[in-house]
Structure formats: C-alpha cells, structure tokens
Design a protein around this motif. Structure first.
Motif, PDB file in Angstrom:
ATOM      1  N   MET A   1       0.789  -1.216   0.187  1.00  0.00           N
ATOM      2  CA  MET A   1       0.109  -0.060  -0.068  1.00  0.00           C
ATOM      3  C   MET A   1       1.024   1.349   0.025  1.00  0.00           C
ATOM      4  N   VAL A   2       0.461   2.080  -0.887  1.00  0.00           N
ATOM      5  CA  VAL A   2       1.310   3.284  -1.099  1.00  0.00           C
ATOM      6  C   VAL A   2       0.382   4.590  -1.244  1.00  0.00           C
ATOM      7  N   GLY A   3       1.104   5.575  -0.667  1.00  0.00           N
ATOM      8  CA  GLY A   3       0.231   6.857  -0.832  1.00  0.00           C
ATOM      9  C   GLY A   3       0.840   8.038   0.130  1.00  0.00           C
ATOM     10  N   LEU A   4       0.208   9.232   0.029  1.00  0.00           N
ATOM     11  CA  LEU A   4       0.516  10.242   1.115  1.00  0.00           C
ATOM     12  C   LEU A   4       0.190  10.019   2.373  1.00  0.00           C
ATOM     13  N   GLN A   5       0.949  10.817   3.379  1.00  0.00           N
ATOM     14  CA  GLN A   5       0.425  10.669   4.756  1.00  0.00           C
ATOM     15  C   GLN A   5      -1.110  11.068   5.073  1.00  0.00           C
ATOM     16  N   GLY A   6      -1.690  10.452   5.718  1.00  0.00           N
ATOM     17  CA  GLY A   6      -3.218  10.964   6.044  1.00  0.00           C
ATOM     18  C   GLY A   6      -4.090  10.518   4.866  1.00  0.00           C
ATOM     19  N   ALA A   7      -3.605   9.796   3.998  1.00  0.00           N
ATOM     20  CA  ALA A   7      -4.427   9.439   2.631  1.00  0.00           C
ATOM     21  C   ALA A   7      -5.413   8.459   2.897  1.00  0.00           C
ATOM     22  N   GLY A   8      -5.128   7.616   4.068  1.00  0.00           N
ATOM     23  CA  GLY A   8      -5.949   6.454   4.584  1.00  0.00           C
ATOM     24  C   GLY A   8      -5.444   5.258   4.276  1.00  0.00           C
ATOM     25  N   LYS A   9      -4.131   5.019   4.386  1.00  0.00           N
ATOM     26  CA  LYS A   9      -3.416   3.736   3.861  1.00  0.00           C
ATOM     27  C   LYS A   9      -3.510   2.858   5.204  1.00  0.00           C
ATOM     28  N   THR A  10      -3.456   3.075   6.164  1.00  0.00           N
ATOM     29  CA  THR A  10      -3.380   2.338   7.372  1.00  0.00           C
ATOM     30  C   THR A  10      -4.979   1.666   7.540  1.00  0.00           C
ATOM     31  N   THR A  11      -5.836   2.423   7.527  1.00  0.00           N
ATOM     32  CA  THR A  11      -7.297   2.137   7.752  1.00  0.00           C
ATOM     33  C   THR A  11      -7.675   1.247   6.805  1.00  0.00           C
ATOM     34  N   THR A  12      -7.129   1.758   5.190  1.00  0.00           N
ATOM     35  CA  THR A  12      -7.525   0.714   4.092  1.00  0.00           C
ATOM     36  C   THR A  12      -6.867  -0.503   4.115  1.00  0.00           C
ATOM     37  N   THR A  13      -5.590  -0.590   4.674  1.00  0.00           N
ATOM     38  CA  THR A  13      -4.947  -1.982   4.693  1.00  0.00           C
ATOM     39  C   THR A  13      -5.889  -2.821   5.757  1.00  0.00           C
ATOM     40  N   ALA A  14      -6.098  -2.165   6.597  1.00  0.00           N
ATOM     41  CA  ALA A  14      -6.899  -3.140   7.620  1.00  0.00           C
ATOM     42  C   ALA A  14      -8.455  -3.429   7.058  1.00  0.00           C
ATOM     43  N   LYS A  15      -8.998  -2.613   6.433  1.00  0.00           N
ATOM     44  CA  LYS A  15     -10.371  -2.804   5.588  1.00  0.00           C
ATOM     45  C   LYS A  15     -10.271  -4.079   4.727  1.00  0.00           C
ATOM     46  N   ILE A  16      -9.181  -3.799   3.844  1.00  0.00           N
ATOM     47  CA  ILE A  16      -9.051  -4.729   2.738  1.00  0.00           C
ATOM     48  C   ILE A  16      -8.721  -6.278   3.490  1.00  0.00           C
ATOM     49  N   ALA A  17      -7.595  -6.218   4.349  1.00  0.00           N
ATOM     50  CA  ALA A  17      -7.487  -7.682   5.077  1.00  0.00           C
ATOM     51  C   ALA A  17      -8.616  -8.035   5.737  1.00  0.00           C
ATOM     52  N   LYS A  18      -9.585  -7.307   6.341  1.00  0.00           N
ATOM     53  CA  LYS A  18     -10.887  -7.856   6.873  1.00  0.00           C
ATOM     54  C   LYS A  18     -11.727  -8.573   5.709  1.00  0.00           C
ATOM     55  N   ARG A  19     -11.799  -7.682   4.698  1.00  0.00           N
ATOM     56  CA  ARG A  19     -12.688  -8.286   3.490  1.00  0.00           C
ATOM     57  C   ARG A  19     -12.009  -9.497   2.737  1.00  0.00           C
ATOM     58  N   LEU A  20     -10.501  -9.848   2.624  1.00  0.00           N
ATOM     59  CA  LEU A  20     -10.081 -10.875   2.127  1.00  0.00           C
ATOM     60  C   LEU A  20     -10.229 -12.099   3.075  1.00  0.00           C
ATOM     61  N   THR A  21     -10.073 -11.466   4.522  1.00  0.00           N
ATOM     62  CA  THR A  21     -10.358 -12.752   5.405  1.00  0.00           C
ATOM     63  C   THR A  21     -11.875 -13.053   5.371  1.00  0.00           C
ATOM     64  N   GLU A  22     -12.719 -12.196   5.466  1.00  0.00           N
ATOM     65  CA  GLU A  22     -14.108 -12.600   5.669  1.00  0.00           C
ATOM     66  C   GLU A  22     -14.705 -13.139   4.237  1.00  0.00           C
ATOM     67  N   ARG A  23     -14.355 -12.487   3.442  1.00  0.00           N
ATOM     68  CA  ARG A  23     -15.115 -12.558   1.975  1.00  0.00           C
ATOM     69  C   ARG A  23     -14.601 -13.902   1.033  1.00  0.00           C
ATOM     70  N   PHE A  24     -13.247 -13.827   1.464  1.00  0.00           N
ATOM     71  CA  PHE A  24     -12.412 -14.801   0.460  1.00  0.00           C
ATOM     72  C   PHE A  24     -11.768 -15.777   0.959  1.00  0.00           C
ATOM     73  N   LYS A  25     -12.046 -15.781   2.547  1.00  0.00           N
ATOM     74  CA  LYS A  25     -11.389 -16.692   3.391  1.00  0.00           C
ATOM     75  C   LYS A  25      -9.964 -16.960   3.230  1.00  0.00           C
ATOM     76  N   LYS A  26      -9.144 -16.016   3.040  1.00  0.00           N
ATOM     77  CA  LYS A  26      -7.736 -15.810   3.222  1.00  0.00           C
ATOM     78  C   LYS A  26      -7.069 -15.812   4.494  1.00  0.00           C
ATOM     79  N   ARG A  27      -6.079 -16.399   4.609  1.00  0.00           N
ATOM     80  CA  ARG A  27      -5.217 -16.052   5.882  1.00  0.00           C
ATOM     81  C   ARG A  27      -4.464 -14.968   5.492  1.00  0.00           C
TER      82      ARG A  27
END
Ligand code: GDP
Length: 296
Positions: free
Chosen positions: A105-131
């Motif tokens: 994940m790349v981008g400027l400070q405050g763009a939402g990188k950390t938040t989006t990283t966790a959101k995507i991780a949650k989606r991959l875990t719950e929806r795609f059953k990925k570890r």
C-alpha cells in the motif's frame, strides 16, 4: 442523470430549432458546459481537455433519436465516454498468484493507507477466506505500527510482531518470511507516507518494492485531492509502478474529479473505494457513481 448538467444543456439546445444530426456549433456550446462541470469537479485541466475532444468527436454528427432531446443525447454521449474513461468493469484485487500474495500500500500521509490496509485485510479474510498477515513498514511515525496492530485486533487479522529499530526493508523481509513459513495466503505491507511527494519517499518505496516483490501495489488517494491528483498518481506510477488505485473519503462531499484524473494519466484501475472510517466502509468501484458526482 446529472440534473444540473442536463438542465443547462437543455437550455442551450432549447434555443436551437434544429433537429436530426448534432452540428458542431451545438456540440461546442454544450461542451463548454461539460468542461465547466469537469473543472468544478476538480478534474485536471489536461485530462478535461482530452476528455472533451473525445466526447466532441463522438457527438458531432450523431443522429438524435426521436424519443430524446439533443441535450439528453449529448448527456448520454458524455456519460458513455466518462464511464469508458473511468473503466467500465470492476477490477477486484488480483489473488491469482502463489501464496503468500504480497500487497503493498502506498500513498501520502493521511490518505487512509493504514485504515484501508485493515479494511482490505478484513474483506480478504471474511469474504475470500484468506489468511492474511499485515505489517506496518512505517518507522517514521512512532505510533504507526501500533495503530495497525490495534486495527488488526479489531478486524481479527494478525499483524507482524513489532521489533523496534528495524528498517522498512528489514521489516518487509521479516514479514515475507513469516508469511511464507507460517502458511499465510496474503501478506500486506502498509508503508510510510509523507505530506508531499519527495525523492526520499520514492526511493524508500522502490527499495521496499524490491524486497517485498508485491503482486499488487495499490495507491491510496483521497477523493478530495484536487489538481495534485495527476502529479501524485503519475509520480507513484512512474517510480514505483502501481497496479491499482483505492480512492478514500468518497463519503465526503468532494466531487471526485481526482478519480478521472488518476485513471486517465496512469491507465490503472480504481479497484476499491473507502466510504467512511469504519472497517466495513469499503466498496467495489462503480464508475457510474463517480460519473454522477463529477457531472453533478
Ligand atoms: P495514513 O496516514 O495514510 O495511514 O492514513 P490513516 O489510515 O491513518 O487515515 C487517516 C484518517 O482518515 C483516519 O482518521 C481515518 O479514519 C480516516 N479515513 C480513512 N479512510 C477514510 C474514508 O474512506 N472515509 C473517511 N471519512 N475517513 C477515512
């Protein structure tokens, strides 16, 4: 669709009694309104210019079908070109690779990188059953790694244990190794940002890329980014080579012109949109939704 623009265009065409094919003068008058709408939505100047040329070429000489007005006809053409430019098909995160699939994940400070990283991780875990394993490579901001760990606990996704004093590249290597040895499907790298693009940031991203060998590199960018969007997307794409864009703060009242600008200059798909601070607030990209905002 686009009540504001439709009304203005109807006004222009009402003054004309001509019907049949759209003439160049009619189209020129309409395109001035379209241009204004694009610039008001913060679409970059060059991008707006290219867009207008394309829409104009398609509109001049187009036959107006009986059931709709010339104004509606132009709106339809503009909408079609806008959807094509934004990318008409949803492009999900590509999970077709040998595990562990690395996502940077790349981008400027405050763009939402950390938040989006966790959101995507949650989606991959719950929806795609990925570890999924997440790692923060942000050693600049003392609280950054802890912030990702907190979000990880919140969404039930593991984060790499923090070891103080490591460089971003050392953390990336450790994360890749942990993901490989412990059988994770996906490893996500949340990188540090800056308030603006500078050489050290780009050099750091290139170094991390070489160590992490990411399958996806997602540029996280705020939907409220104005004319800077082109510069931002172009720099990250030229220097790091992005594979897609995640547009955040689409819940805000920005008009979303940045989406068109970034897509147009990089040709890279907008893969997801952030629609709030909550971990669930992540949606697939629907070009029509952004088109509606841009043309108002
Ligand atoms: P980073 O510096 O790029 O890692 O940015 P953060 O992930 O720390 O996000 C900065 C702020 O933006 C935080 O307060 C987030 O909750 C907020 N944020 C992130 N994405 C969105 C979004 O899609 N909508 C809204 N409204 N806020 C967001």
């Amino acid at each position: 669709m686009f009540e504001g623009l439709s009304e203005k265009l109807a006004g222009i065409f009402d003054q004309l009694t001509r019907r049949g094919a759209l003439s160049e003068e009619d189209v020129n008058a309409a395109m001035r309104e379209v241009r204004r709408a694009l610039l008001e939505a913060d679409v970059a100047l060059d991008v707006a210019r290219t867009f207008i040329e394309k829409a104009k070429a398609r509109a001049v000489g187009a036959e107006v079908v009986k059931s709709i007005s010339p104004g509606q006809m132009v709106v339809k053409i503009v909408n079609d070109v806008l959807i094509e430019t934004l990318g008409s098909d949803a492009e999900p995160i590509d999970l077709n690779a040998a595990p562990p699939i690395a996502i940077m994940m790349v981008g400027l400070q405050g763009a939402g990188k950390t938040t989006t990283t966790a959101k995507i991780a949650k989606r991959l875990t719950e929806r795609f059953k990925k570890r999924v394993l997440m790692a923060s490579l942000d050693v600049k901001r003392p609280a950054a790694q802890e912030q990702l760990a907190i979000l990880g606990r919140q969404v039930g996704v593991e984060t790499l244990p923090i070891i103080a004093g490591q460089t971003p590249v050392q953390i990336a290597r450790r994360a890749e190794e942990a993901a490989r040895l412990q059988g994770y499907d996906v490893v996500m790298f949340d990188t540090a940002g800056r308030t603006h693009i500078d050489e050290p940031l780009m050099a750091e991203m290139a170094e991390i890329k070489a160590a992490a060998k990411p399958h996806e590199i997602l540029l996280v960018a705020d939907a409220l980014t104005g004319q800077d969007a082109v510069n931002l997307a172009k720099n990250f794409d030229d220097r790091v080579g992005i594979t897609g864009i995640v547009l955040t703060r689409v819940d805000g009242d920005g008009r979303g012109g940045a989406a068109l600008s970034m897509r147009a200059v990089t040709g890279k798909p907008i893969k997801l949109i952030g629609t709030g601070e909550k971990m669930e607030a992540l949606d697939d990209f629907h070009p029509q939704r952004i088109a509606n905002r841009i043309l108002g």
